[in-house]
Design an enzyme around this catalytic site. Structure first.
Site, mmCIF file in Angstrom:
data_model
loop_
_atom_site.group_PDB
_atom_site.id
_atom_site.type_symbol
_atom_site.label_atom_id
_atom_site.label_comp_id
_atom_site.label_asym_id
_atom_site.label_seq_id
_atom_site.Cartn_x
_atom_site.Cartn_y
_atom_site.Cartn_z
ATOM 1 C CG HIS A 12 -0.294 -0.070 2.545
ATOM 2 N ND1 HIS A 12 -0.826 -0.728 3.625
ATOM 3 C CD2 HIS A 12 0.861 0.455 2.980
ATOM 4 C CE1 HIS A 12 -0.023 -0.585 4.661
ATOM 5 N NE2 HIS A 12 1.016 0.132 4.300
ATOM 6 C CG HIS A 59 0.889 4.243 7.629
ATOM 7 N ND1 HIS A 59 -0.221 3.774 6.969
ATOM 8 C CD2 HIS A 59 1.891 3.377 7.345
ATOM 9 C CE1 HIS A 59 0.106 2.667 6.294
ATOM 10 N NE2 HIS A 59 1.369 2.403 6.513
ATOM 11 C CG HIS A 193 8.485 -1.608 3.241
ATOM 12 N ND1 HIS A 193 7.614 -2.613 3.543
ATOM 13 C CD2 HIS A 193 7.828 -0.463 3.561
ATOM 14 C CE1 HIS A 193 6.476 -2.100 4.008
ATOM 15 N NE2 HIS A 193 6.592 -0.794 4.041
ATOM 16 C CD GLU A 240 3.202 -1.644 6.252
ATOM 17 O OE1 GLU A 240 3.026 -0.470 6.600
ATOM 18 O OE2 GLU A 240 3.381 -1.979 5.059
HETATM 19 C C1 DHB Z 1 6.468 3.385 2.072
HETATM 20 C C2 DHB Z 1 5.837 2.161 2.189
HETATM 21 C C3 DHB Z 1 4.828 1.971 3.127
HETATM 22 O O1 DHB Z 1 4.178 0.783 3.353
HETATM 23 C C4 DHB Z 1 4.431 3.005 3.905
HETATM 24 O O2 DHB Z 1 3.411 2.794 4.748
HETATM 25 C C5 DHB Z 1 5.052 4.245 3.807
HETATM 26 C C6 DHB Z 1 6.075 4.429 2.884
HETATM 27 C C7 DHB Z 1 7.539 3.620 1.065
HETATM 28 O O3 DHB Z 1 8.014 2.658 0.429
HETATM 29 O O4 DHB Z 1 7.918 4.744 0.832
HETATM 30 FE FE FE Z 2 2.623 1.012 5.351
#
Ligand code: DHB
Ligand code: FE
Length: 281
Positions: A12, A59, A193, A240
């Site tokens: 997302h 978030h 990530h 997540e």
């Molecule tokens: C990014 C990815 C995410 O899941 C998020 O919540 C905020 C930023 C990103 O890759 O920049």
């Molecule tokens: Fe996220």
């Protein structure tokens, strides 16, 4: 009766929302990512679900460090679009299904799942980017949404097993809702990530693809995966992925994979996307 017909998982990433909103989906960087959703857009236009139970994380948009529910269900008629620092995304408001949401709350609590009730909240990219990926840019979203917010922001998030059990409880709850509704359950976030610190930018293709495999072939491995393994292998925001296990629990044992997509990069994230059919008996 209401029935869960399918599940969808998707990352997302906020930059995906910005690419859609600013008309950049055809650029060299973004076109390969959006191509991975072409099949799903056609599929969902044909499926026409009435409601999506959309599992996502806030978030720090609706909830701050002052109030952090582990699991919360949005029971409002409508959810405004959160301003995450650049103004709200130019997408339609999200229309809820208060009657189904209240049924889920009652059923879950009587089923030993003490869920937080939210009667007003703005929804952020965690919820709106998946809607945009599947439905594009309509004037109004063609589906009602019951938001299920999971804390994966502030330690300790719930375990993967607890998320899976929440999904099972959602399945039991939907099965006792008297109206004839076509319900999908979506799990968002992930894949690997990490946004902060020395390991920022971490991507782990091997871990991600094994996770995509095992949602259908070795669920026990994912259900018992410890937080530390998510952190080590998939980075701090890889946690997540526990939200995908809510979706998986809600589908029951027999699922058929219909579509799978994996792509790097999208902003700082590996993007993973699955469509699972749950109508097999
Ligand atoms: C990014 C990815 C995410 O899941 C998020 O919540 C905020 C930023 C990103 O890759 O920049
Ligand atoms: Fe996220």
């Amino acid at each position: 009766m209401a029935r869960i017909t399918a599940g969808v998982t998707t990352s997302h990433v906020p930059a995906i929302g910005a690419a859609i909103d600013q008309g950049r989906t055809e650029t060299e960087y973004w076109a390969p990512l959006f191509a991975g959703y072409d099949w799903s857009k056609k599929w969902i236009a044909h499926e026409r679900p009435d409601v999506v139970v959309l599992v996502y994380n806030d978030h720090a948009s609706a909830f701050s460090l002052e109030v952090i529910p582990t699991f919360a269900i949005g029971c409002a008629d409508q959810f405004e679009i959160a301003d995450e620092g650049f103004g709200p995304r130019p997408v339609p408001p999200v229309i809820g299904h208060p009657d189904l949401a209240c049924h889920l709350v009652e059923s879950l609590i009587l089923d030993q799942f003490d869920i937080t009730v939210v009667n007003q909240m703005a929804v952020d990219h965690g919820l709106t980017v998946p809607l945009s990926l599947l439905f594009g840019q309509p004037d109004a979203w063609p589906v009602r949404v019951v938001p299920v917010a999971v804390n994966v922001i502030q330690f300790p998030p719930p375990t993967g097993e607890r998320c899976y059990q929440l999904g099972r409880a959602i399945r039991r709850a939907v099965a006792t809702y008297p109206e004839d509704l076509n319900v999908q359950v979506w799990g968002t976030g992930g894949m690997s990530h990490q946004l902060h610190g020395p390991r920022a930018g971490l991507i782990n293709r091997t871990f991600d693809n094994a996770y995509l495999d095992d949602l259908t072939s070795d669920l026990d491995r994912l259900r018992s995966m410890a937080h530390i393994e998510y952190l080590r292998e998939a980075g701090s925001e890889g946690i997540e992925l526990v939200m995908w296990l809510v979706m998986r629990g809600a589908l029951g044992d027999a699922v058929t994979p219909l579509h799978r997509f994996y792509h790097v990069p999208a902003s700082n994230t590996a993007v993973g996307h699955l469509v699972l059919d749950a109508t097999v008996s």
